[in-house]
Design a protein around this motif. Structure first.
Motif, PDB file in Angstrom:
ATOM      1  N   ASN A   1     -11.302   1.609   2.072  1.00 17.53           N
ATOM      2  CA  ASN A   1     -10.125   0.756   2.266  1.00 17.53           C
ATOM      3  C   ASN A   1      -9.547   0.263   0.945  1.00 17.53           C
ATOM      4  O   ASN A   1      -8.645  -0.586   0.934  1.00 17.53           O
ATOM      5  CB  ASN A   1     -10.478  -0.453   3.135  1.00 17.53           C
ATOM      6  CG  ASN A   1     -10.819  -0.058   4.557  1.00 17.53           C
ATOM      7  OD1 ASN A   1     -10.515   1.042   4.983  1.00 17.53           O
ATOM      8  ND2 ASN A   1     -11.469  -0.955   5.281  1.00 17.53           N
TER       9      ASN A   1
ATOM     10  N   LEU B   1       3.210  -0.931  -1.523  1.00 13.81           N
ATOM     11  CA  LEU B   1       3.074  -1.592  -0.220  1.00 13.81           C
ATOM     12  C   LEU B   1       4.421  -1.739   0.477  1.00 13.81           C
ATOM     13  O   LEU B   1       4.580  -1.373   1.647  1.00 13.81           O
ATOM     14  CB  LEU B   1       2.424  -2.965  -0.396  1.00 13.81           C
ATOM     15  CG  LEU B   1       0.929  -3.089  -0.144  1.00 13.81           C
ATOM     16  CD1 LEU B   1       0.460  -4.505  -0.446  1.00 13.81           C
ATOM     17  CD2 LEU B   1       0.580  -2.715   1.287  1.00 13.81           C
TER      18      LEU B   1
ATOM     19  N   HIS C   1       3.311  -8.565   8.282  1.00  9.50           N
ATOM     20  CA  HIS C   1       2.201  -8.191   7.420  1.00  9.50           C
ATOM     21  C   HIS C   1       1.946  -9.334   6.443  1.00  9.50           C
ATOM     22  O   HIS C   1       2.872  -9.890   5.861  1.00  9.50           O
ATOM     23  CB  HIS C   1       2.528  -6.915   6.646  1.00  9.50           C
ATOM     24  CG  HIS C   1       2.485  -5.675   7.486  1.00  9.50           C
ATOM     25  ND1 HIS C   1       1.351  -4.910   7.627  1.00  9.50           N
ATOM     26  CD2 HIS C   1       3.450  -5.077   8.238  1.00  9.50           C
ATOM     27  CE1 HIS C   1       1.610  -3.885   8.422  1.00  9.50           C
ATOM     28  NE2 HIS C   1       2.874  -3.968   8.815  1.00  9.50           N
TER      29      HIS C   1
ATOM     30  N   ILE D   1       0.519 -10.267   2.966  1.00  8.73           N
ATOM     31  CA  ILE D   1       0.138  -9.722   1.661  1.00  8.73           C
ATOM     32  C   ILE D   1      -0.289 -10.885   0.782  1.00  8.73           C
ATOM     33  O   ILE D   1       0.507 -11.791   0.506  1.00  8.73           O
ATOM     34  CB  ILE D   1       1.314  -8.975   1.014  1.00  8.73           C
ATOM     35  CG1 ILE D   1       1.829  -7.871   1.942  1.00  8.73           C
ATOM     36  CG2 ILE D   1       0.901  -8.395  -0.330  1.00  8.73           C
ATOM     37  CD1 ILE D   1       3.144  -7.258   1.490  1.00  8.73           C
TER      38      ILE D   1
ATOM     39  N   SER E   1      -5.551  -5.696  10.843  1.00  8.11           N
ATOM     40  CA  SER E   1      -4.919  -4.496  10.297  1.00  8.11           C
ATOM     41  C   SER E   1      -3.657  -4.797   9.508  1.00  8.11           C
ATOM     42  O   SER E   1      -3.131  -3.928   8.815  1.00  8.11           O
ATOM     43  CB  SER E   1      -4.585  -3.519  11.431  1.00  8.11           C
ATOM     44  OG  SER E   1      -3.626  -4.081  12.308  1.00  8.11           O
ATOM     45  N   ARG E   2      -3.150  -6.045   9.613  1.00  2.00           N
ATOM     46  CA  ARG E   2      -1.936  -6.410   8.868  1.00  2.00           C
ATOM     47  C   ARG E   2      -2.213  -7.419   7.758  1.00  2.00           C
ATOM     48  O   ARG E   2      -1.289  -8.093   7.295  1.00  2.00           O
ATOM     49  CB  ARG E   2      -0.884  -6.989   9.830  1.00  2.00           C
ATOM     50  CG  ARG E   2      -0.338  -5.974  10.816  1.00  2.00           C
ATOM     51  CD  ARG E   2       0.882  -6.522  11.516  1.00  2.00           C
ATOM     52  NE  ARG E   2       1.390  -5.601  12.513  1.00  2.00           N
ATOM     53  CZ  ARG E   2       2.571  -5.733  13.121  1.00  2.00           C
ATOM     54  NH1 ARG E   2       3.333  -6.765  12.832  1.00  2.00           N
ATOM     55  NH2 ARG E   2       2.969  -4.852  14.014  1.00  2.00           N
ATOM     56  N   THR E   3      -3.450  -7.508   7.326  1.00  4.10           N
ATOM     57  CA  THR E   3      -3.812  -8.416   6.236  1.00  4.10           C
ATOM     58  C   THR E   3      -4.238  -7.587   5.031  1.00  4.10           C
ATOM     59  O   THR E   3      -5.169  -6.781   5.124  1.00  4.10           O
ATOM     60  CB  THR E   3      -4.947  -9.364   6.662  1.00  4.10           C
ATOM     61  OG1 THR E   3      -4.553 -10.085   7.830  1.00  4.10           O
ATOM     62  CG2 THR E   3      -5.275 -10.342   5.552  1.00  4.10           C
ATOM     63  N   HIS E   4      -3.559  -7.778   3.893  1.00  6.26           N
ATOM     64  CA  HIS E   4      -3.767  -6.933   2.721  1.00  6.26           C
ATOM     65  C   HIS E   4      -3.915  -7.809   1.476  1.00  6.26           C
ATOM     66  O   HIS E   4      -3.185  -8.794   1.310  1.00  6.26           O
ATOM     67  CB  HIS E   4      -2.591  -5.975   2.539  1.00  6.26           C
ATOM     68  CG  HIS E   4      -2.033  -5.460   3.830  1.00  6.26           C
ATOM     69  ND1 HIS E   4      -2.762  -4.654   4.686  1.00  6.26           N
ATOM     70  CD2 HIS E   4      -0.820  -5.647   4.429  1.00  6.26           C
ATOM     71  CE1 HIS E   4      -2.013  -4.360   5.744  1.00  6.26           C
ATOM     72  NE2 HIS E   4      -0.839  -4.963   5.618  1.00  6.26           N
TER      73      HIS E   4
ATOM     74  N   LEU F   1      -5.708  -2.521  -4.241  1.00  3.70           N
ATOM     75  CA  LEU F   1      -5.359  -2.999  -2.911  1.00  3.70           C
ATOM     76  C   LEU F   1      -6.588  -2.901  -2.023  1.00  3.70           C
ATOM     77  O   LEU F   1      -7.295  -1.886  -2.042  1.00  3.70           O
ATOM     78  CB  LEU F   1      -4.244  -2.139  -2.304  1.00  3.70           C
ATOM     79  CG  LEU F   1      -3.977  -2.336  -0.807  1.00  3.70           C
ATOM     80  CD1 LEU F   1      -3.312  -3.691  -0.547  1.00  3.70           C
ATOM     81  CD2 LEU F   1      -3.110  -1.201  -0.263  1.00  3.70           C
TER      82      LEU F   1
ATOM     83  N   THR G   1      -7.195  -3.231   2.040  1.00  8.19           N
ATOM     84  CA  THR G   1      -6.581  -3.389   3.352  1.00  8.19           C
ATOM     85  C   THR G   1      -7.568  -2.949   4.422  1.00  8.19           C
ATOM     86  O   THR G   1      -8.371  -2.038   4.195  1.00  8.19           O
ATOM     87  CB  THR G   1      -5.290  -2.561   3.467  1.00  8.19           C
ATOM     88  OG1 THR G   1      -4.794  -2.646   4.804  1.00  8.19           O
ATOM     89  CG2 THR G   1      -5.534  -1.101   3.109  1.00  8.19           C
ATOM     90  N   HIS G   2      -7.510  -3.587   5.573  1.00  6.22           N
ATOM     91  CA  HIS G   2      -8.380  -3.195   6.678  1.00  6.22           C
ATOM     92  C   HIS G   2      -7.798  -2.029   7.463  1.00  6.22           C
ATOM     93  O   HIS G   2      -8.434  -1.543   8.394  1.00  6.22           O
ATOM     94  CB  HIS G   2      -8.610  -4.397   7.603  1.00  6.22           C
ATOM     95  CG  HIS G   2      -9.377  -5.513   6.957  1.00  6.22           C
ATOM     96  ND1 HIS G   2     -10.744  -5.501   6.831  1.00  6.22           N
ATOM     97  CD2 HIS G   2      -8.951  -6.672   6.386  1.00  6.22           C
ATOM     98  CE1 HIS G   2     -11.143  -6.610   6.222  1.00  6.22           C
ATOM     99  NE2 HIS G   2     -10.072  -7.337   5.949  1.00  6.22           N
ATOM    100  N   SER G   3      -6.602  -1.593   7.078  1.00  6.35           N
ATOM    101  CA  SER G   3      -5.950  -0.476   7.760  1.00  6.35           C
ATOM    102  C   SER G   3      -6.143   0.802   6.946  1.00  6.35           C
ATOM    103  O   SER G   3      -5.572   0.945   5.861  1.00  6.35           O
ATOM    104  CB  SER G   3      -4.454  -0.756   7.945  1.00  6.35           C
ATOM    105  OG  SER G   3      -3.775   0.403   8.357  1.00  6.35           O
TER     106      SER G   3
END
Length: 546
Positions: free
Chosen positions: A213, A227, A332, A334, A363-366, A385, A387-389
């Motif tokens: 990730n 992003l 999202h 960021i 999934s929308r936390t970066h 970066l 990200t959980h996505s």
């Protein structure tokens, strides 16, 4: 660094065309003047070995160009004059051209470039004009004592001796085939593994972070640009509290034309706003509502923590509220945490988003992080970066084709990040002590000058209030004061460059070596004394007229 006020993507349209035409006309006239002079000199001194045919061809070309510009209609009405100090536009226009109004103080014009190319050059020239002046005329105690001192760009120069020594050790040197070949676009696996471990440890993650990730690019601005490129379509927007790190506005608009919608925070303290520049969910909701009423499609929320330039460190409860706001509005989230190791006040506790056990929208936390600020190695151009996505990681990672790091740099960074003993026992204690000392020295000087400021315990800069030196208190006067600092060869970042809604605030970087810091603060004092004297003389003159 000076940045365009508001949205940089707005620097275009009729104003740009008019000013571009005038710039081209001025350049052409100056070139024509020189060509005529050279031709006259040749007539006076015919023995000079110069081709008259070539000169006549050049004269004809320049005359046709001037005629075309005059007939275009764009130069039928001159752009508004500006009271500010002239800056160069083109090699031959040093003292000929005043700044256009508003954000168009520097205009780049080339017939070889597209309109977009000229727009980009205009934005970049404007954004980095002070920094470029600094690079060409740096202060040195012995070799160049009259050079620029840069207290406007957030770089940590206090521990360069420690980092230089560590990077010079033998374990940092490795040359092998894999480092000389194209890497994984997301970054070499060995570096992504160390970044995942590093963030797990220093962000106090409750579970090990997954290297799959992690994406590694050449700087945190490149990460943010990537992003917004994959999250937004042109014309869409990201919400962010201001004042903030101004270059993100440039980064968002440069390629993708994504707008940053400001959530303006103010300095006035009230029952509803107990701290200056306090961010609340109510302010976020209002800014989002206003943006939607204007037809803006908002796709994300950018939060800087620890905050730059304010120095605020958000509580765990505040972070949770902000995350829930993002979830509630399908945004999202960021979070830029590049100052996470630069919290030097022991009474202040930093909480990473990665430390929270419950993320409302995983999934929308970066999270963005880099070594530029915490380790003072901005020249390495490293940003990461998390990200959980995995889908987003793959999309951002694909831009590593354009924004990757060299294999050798990645190897050195991996060795640096995995040296836990050096980081914990040598670097961090020394860095925090030196940041504390430099911050204390600077705040004592500011108190001696009677300059109000926000006293925070993180970051590399101090948010100072110079509103009493502006009369009237406007952004034009803020710019004039900024120019006065430049005249005294000291650079500060004006508040408008950070999208501050109130004129008179400046960002002053204190993470500088003592000789430069001392001299920079002395020059600041001299500039303010000069400004104060001018304001007094103006007041006396106005009183006499009355």
């Amino acid at each position: 660094m000076s940045l365009p006020s508001g949205d940089p993507s707005m620097v275009r349209g009729q104003e740009l065309r008019v000013w571009s035409a005038y710039t081209q006309l001025l350049e052409s006239l100056l070139q024509l003047e020189k060509a005529i002079k050279d031709r006259v000199d040749l007539l006076i001194q015919p023995q000079r070995p110069v081709s008259t045919e070539e000169q006549d061809t050049n004269l004809g070309r320049l005359m046709r160009r001037v005629t075309t510009l005059l007939q275009s209609g764009e130069t039928s009405r001159p752009p508004a004059a500006s009271p500010h100090t002239p800056r160069a536009v083109g090699a031959h226009a040093q003292d000929q051209l005043q700044h256009p109004p508003g954000p168009l103080r520097v205009t780049y014009v080339s017939s070889e470039l597209s309109n977009r190319g000229n727009d980009i050059m205009t934005l970049l020239n404007f954004s980095f004009q002070d920094f470029m002046s600094f690079l060409g005329d740096k202060f040195h105690k012995d070799e160049n004592p009259l050079g620029f001192i840069n207290l406007g760009v957030c770089e940590n120069k206090l521990c360069s001796d420690l980092v230089t020594k560590r990077l010079s050790q033998k374990d940092m040197d490795l040359i092998e085939d894999t480092l000389l070949q194209y890497p994984d676009r997301r970054g070499h696996p060995f570096l992504r593994k160390e970044v995942a471990w590093f963030l797990t440890h220093y962000c106090n993650s409750h579970a090990p972070l997954d290297p799959e990730n992690v994406v590694v690019l050449n700087g945190s601005s490149a990460v943010f640009s990537a992003l917004v490129t994959v999250l937004c379509d042109p014309g869409e927007a990201i919400l962010t509290p201001t004042p903030f790190y101004g270059p993100f506005a440039l980064t968002a608009s440069l390629y993708t034309k994504v707008h940053l919608i400001p959530v303006h925070l103010d300095s006035e303290v009230s029952e509803e706003n107990p701290r200056p520049f306090q961010l609340t969910v109510d302010k976020l909701e209002q800014a989002l509502w206003d943006a939607q009423l204007k037809g803006k499609k908002v796709k994300g929320f950018l939060l800087i923590n620890p905050q730059n330039p304010l120095g605020d460190v958000y509580s765990r409860d505040s972070l949770q509220e902000f995350l829930e706001f993002a979830k509630r509005n399908n945004l999202h989230m960021i979070v830029d945490e590049r100052y996470l190791l630069s919290v030097f006040d022991e009474s202040v506790t930093f909480h990473s988003v990665l430390s929270l056990r419950r993320l409302p929208d995983l999934s929308r936390t970066h999270v963005i992080w880099s070594t530029s600020k915490d380790f003072g190695i901005a020249g390495f151009r490293f940003g990461a970066l998390y990200t959980h996505s995995k889908e987003l990681a793959a999309a951002v990672g694909s831009l590593g084709f354009l924004h990757g790091l060299s294999g050798i740099t990645q190897y050195k960074l991996s060795r640096l990040l995995q040296d836990r003993e050096w980081i914990n026992r040598v670097f961090l204690p020394t860095s925090h002590n030196r940041l504390q000392a430099a911050h204390k020295y600077t705040t004592i000087c500011l108190q001696g000058l009677g300059i109000p400021f926000l006293k925070r315990g993180s970051g590399l800069s101090i948010w100072i209030n110079l509103r009493k030196y502006l009369n009237p208190c406007t952004f034009d006067q803020e710019l004039c004061l900024h120019r006065r600092f430049l005249d005294h060869k000291v650079i500060l970042c004006p508040g408008k460059a950070c999208m501050c809604s109130e004129p008179g605030w400046f960002c002053l970087v204190f993470a500088e070596k003592l000789p430069q810091l001392e001299q920079g603060l002395f020059r600041l004092q001299q500039a303010l004394l000069e400004q104060e004297q001018e304001l007094t003389e103006r007041l006396v003159a106005n009183t006499m007229r009355e």
